[in-house]
Design an enzyme around this catalytic site. Structure first.
Site, mmCIF file in Angstrom:
data_model
loop_
_atom_site.group_PDB
_atom_site.id
_atom_site.type_symbol
_atom_site.label_atom_id
_atom_site.label_comp_id
_atom_site.label_asym_id
_atom_site.label_seq_id
_atom_site.Cartn_x
_atom_site.Cartn_y
_atom_site.Cartn_z
ATOM 1 N N HIS A 56 50.952 29.097 41.785
ATOM 2 C CA HIS A 56 49.506 29.436 40.569
ATOM 3 C C HIS A 56 49.369 30.615 40.603
ATOM 4 O O HIS A 56 49.097 32.020 40.957
ATOM 5 C CB HIS A 56 48.768 28.895 41.260
ATOM 6 C CG HIS A 56 46.958 28.847 41.171
ATOM 7 N ND1 HIS A 56 46.629 27.698 40.612
ATOM 8 C CD2 HIS A 56 46.385 29.609 41.023
ATOM 9 C CE1 HIS A 56 45.015 27.872 39.988
ATOM 10 N NE2 HIS A 56 44.820 29.452 40.117
ATOM 11 N N ASP A 58 46.576 33.334 37.542
ATOM 12 C CA ASP A 58 45.758 33.079 36.411
ATOM 13 C C ASP A 58 46.096 34.479 35.447
ATOM 14 O O ASP A 58 44.849 34.337 34.581
ATOM 15 C CB ASP A 58 44.313 33.145 37.221
ATOM 16 C CG ASP A 58 43.858 31.994 38.115
ATOM 17 O OD1 ASP A 58 44.291 31.285 37.649
ATOM 18 O OD2 ASP A 58 43.753 32.100 39.232
ATOM 19 N N GLU A 161 43.460 24.330 36.632
ATOM 20 C CA GLU A 161 42.640 23.858 38.043
ATOM 21 C C GLU A 161 41.396 22.931 37.556
ATOM 22 O O GLU A 161 40.416 24.361 36.824
ATOM 23 C CB GLU A 161 43.031 25.216 38.073
ATOM 24 C CG GLU A 161 42.140 26.042 39.469
ATOM 25 C CD GLU A 161 42.077 27.402 40.331
ATOM 26 O OE1 GLU A 161 42.102 27.351 40.591
ATOM 27 O OE2 GLU A 161 42.548 27.988 38.860
ATOM 28 N N HIS A 188 37.488 22.104 41.281
ATOM 29 C CA HIS A 188 37.743 23.691 40.987
ATOM 30 C C HIS A 188 36.448 23.962 42.523
ATOM 31 O O HIS A 188 36.149 23.760 43.494
ATOM 32 C CB HIS A 188 38.072 24.986 39.954
ATOM 33 C CG HIS A 188 37.823 26.293 40.641
ATOM 34 N ND1 HIS A 188 36.507 27.080 39.849
ATOM 35 C CD2 HIS A 188 38.829 26.573 40.855
ATOM 36 C CE1 HIS A 188 36.744 28.169 40.264
ATOM 37 N NE2 HIS A 188 38.527 28.089 41.036
ATOM 38 N N HIS A 234 41.509 23.885 46.856
ATOM 39 C CA HIS A 234 39.741 23.942 46.450
ATOM 40 C C HIS A 234 39.120 22.315 46.594
ATOM 41 O O HIS A 234 38.015 22.557 46.174
ATOM 42 C CB HIS A 234 39.648 24.144 44.886
ATOM 43 C CG HIS A 234 39.843 25.164 44.756
ATOM 44 N ND1 HIS A 234 38.335 26.515 45.179
ATOM 45 C CD2 HIS A 234 41.076 25.845 44.213
ATOM 46 C CE1 HIS A 234 39.352 27.360 43.537
ATOM 47 N NE2 HIS A 234 40.620 27.132 43.525
ATOM 48 N N HIS A 255 47.739 26.809 45.981
ATOM 49 C CA HIS A 255 46.924 27.758 46.554
ATOM 50 C C HIS A 255 46.427 27.898 47.450
ATOM 51 O O HIS A 255 44.866 27.903 47.747
ATOM 52 C CB HIS A 255 46.680 28.574 45.270
ATOM 53 C CG HIS A 255 45.526 27.813 44.366
ATOM 54 N ND1 HIS A 255 45.716 27.306 44.184
ATOM 55 C CD2 HIS A 255 44.943 29.106 44.297
ATOM 56 C CE1 HIS A 255 44.213 26.770 43.368
ATOM 57 N NE2 HIS A 255 44.013 27.950 43.341
ATOM 58 N N ASP A 324 48.471 33.009 43.636
ATOM 59 C CA ASP A 324 47.406 33.486 42.854
ATOM 60 C C ASP A 324 47.072 34.896 42.856
ATOM 61 O O ASP A 324 45.943 35.029 43.138
ATOM 62 C CB ASP A 324 45.344 32.982 43.976
ATOM 63 C CG ASP A 324 44.348 32.845 43.347
ATOM 64 O OD1 ASP A 324 44.300 32.805 42.576
ATOM 65 O OD2 ASP A 324 43.947 31.979 44.175
#
Length: 430
Positions: A56, A58, A161, A188, A234, A255, A324
């Site tokens: 993961h 971003d 995600e 999420h 999550h 993650h 992450d």
């Protein structure tokens, strides 16, 4: 440049006997430095053949925030990009061989423009591959990852995600698969109409689906059929357990870390880790300080503690890496950006992880899970077709095409009763 091992040797015969005790104070620190160099060198040697697969990252979200996805902006050049955890030189220094890039949209897009904005984030990932073909290779399967390893490129895959990105639509789920999505995080930081998120366990949200609704289970069944990895980062503990029990293929936590080491509800408790072990699934450890130490500060060694704990409870085959990066504001000392992975692997070697176990953490465990998902998939089977019921959706911004006459859908009496009442009132006036 690392100090050659021979520099750590000393010819004691050349030192006068009276000086030995005076100089002994620096001997053990020097031994420690030499040992650190040795573990780091071994880590790099292993990673040359088995690079990191990270679950993961971003960076696409940063590209949206900083440049509105305009990759040809000079400041957006991924070779010189500053003030992010990720750029091309850092990826190479960190021996990153495959990356699941996150196509992420915040929860405030739910029931609005989540699908559109998710498509834009998937598009920016593909454009990264187009603009930097010498570095990135967009792939969609395990054989593509292996090809990228051989070509010394970063295999680039898409993880969506948040289940709100499919807008509770099996058709959208299939479309995103055809566009390259290979895992989807079920929630999420918000519930979807069919799955509960981790804030339910924290007490900040109310459970709506008690884990997974009937439609949520159909979503998982369709993900299995397509070959999309189910990601449980999550989600609530009830959702974790329901998904692990329902899925016909191993799942991932792209993650997340260990709850017993840091009691954040975003982490995975031991009873769930046991299910991870039983199903051959995978927990890819998160580096966010708040999930590592449950404080604002953390260290590389504390991340290694999470890896150790997951290995102890679920087995070495259940451990992976999902840093992450570029999705969090605080990172451990020693893991400040994606270039630092060799230092973490050196720490595992220092803790007596075997070469095989380390290779599993780096890549082999994810490849095993992904291959199992591919093997379970069967697109010759009939797809799931029954949509979510209309009363489970937020209807404020929705049309209702298809719901009034579609077979097998729950009867919706409201509009009909209203029409009948109006008709009777009209007849009364006559």
């Amino acid at each position: 440049m690392h100090r050659p091992a021979q520099r750590c040797q000393r010819n004691w015969k050349q030192i006068p006997e009276g000086f030995v005790m005076l100089e002994i104070w620096w001997f053990w620190p020097l031994v420690a430095i030499c040992a650190a160099d040795s573990f780091r060198e071994k880590a790099e040697k292993i990673m040359q053949d088995t690079p990191v697969i990270d679950g993961h990252n971003d960076l696409p979200w940063q590209l949206l925030k900083l440049f509105n996805n305009q990759l040809q902006d000079q400041k957006a050049n991924l070779t010189t990009l500053a003030d992010t955890h990720t750029n091309i030189p850092k990826l190479k220094a960190g021996f990153v061989g495959a990356q699941f890039w996150s196509a992420y949209m915040p929860c405030d897009t739910q029931n609005k423009d989540a699908v559109k904005r998710t498509l834009e984030q998937m598009d920016v990932i593909y454009r990264m591959c187009q603009l930097y073909p010498e570095t990135f290779l967009c792939v969609t399967n395990t054989s593509g990852i292996q090809q990228a390893f051989q070509e010394k490129k970063v295999a680039s895959l898409i993880g969506v995600e948040g289940g709100h990105s499919i807008d509770s639509s099996l058709g959208v789920l299939r479309a995103l698969y055809h566009l390259g999505m290979r895992y989807m995080t079920l929630t999420h930081n918000c519930n979807t109409p069919w799955a509960d998120n981790w804030l339910v366990d924290k007490g900040d949200d109310k459970a709506q689906s008690q884990g997974l609704s009937t439609f949520g289970k159909r979503v998982l069944k369709e993900m299995n059929r397509l070959g999309v990895m189910i990601d449980l980062a999550h989600v609530s503990v009830a959702t974790m357990k329901a998904a692990l029990q329902s899925s016909k293929a191993p799942v991932i936590f792209s993650h997340s870390s260990a709850y017993s080491v840091c009691s954040s509800r975003r982490n995975v408790p031991d009873d769930v880790l046991q299910l991870v072990k039983n199903t051959g699934s995978l927990v890819m450890v998160n580096f966010y300080n708040d999930f590592v130490s449950c404080t604002k500060d953390a260290t590389l060694a504390q991340v290694a503690d999470h890896l150790d704990h997951i290995k102890k409870v679920a087995g070495a085959e259940a451990v992976g890496l999902g840093g992450d990066y570029d999705g969090v504001s605080r990172l451990p000392v020693g893991l400040e950006d994606v270039s630092k992975y060799p230092d973490l692997i050196a720490e595992l070697l220092r803790r007596n992880w075997t070469d095989t176990e380390v290779k599993g953490v780096l890549a082999d465990n994810l490849l095993r899970v992904f291959l199992a998902v591919e093997q379970v998939s069967n697109r010759m089977q009939d797809p799931e077709e029954e949509p979510i019921t209309l009363d489970e959706l937020d209807g404020s911004c929705r049309t209702q095409y298809g719901y009034s006459r579609a077979p097998g859908l729950p009867y919706q009496p409201g509009p009909l009763l209203a029409s009948m009442a109006l008709l009777l009132f009209s007849l009364y006036l006559l």
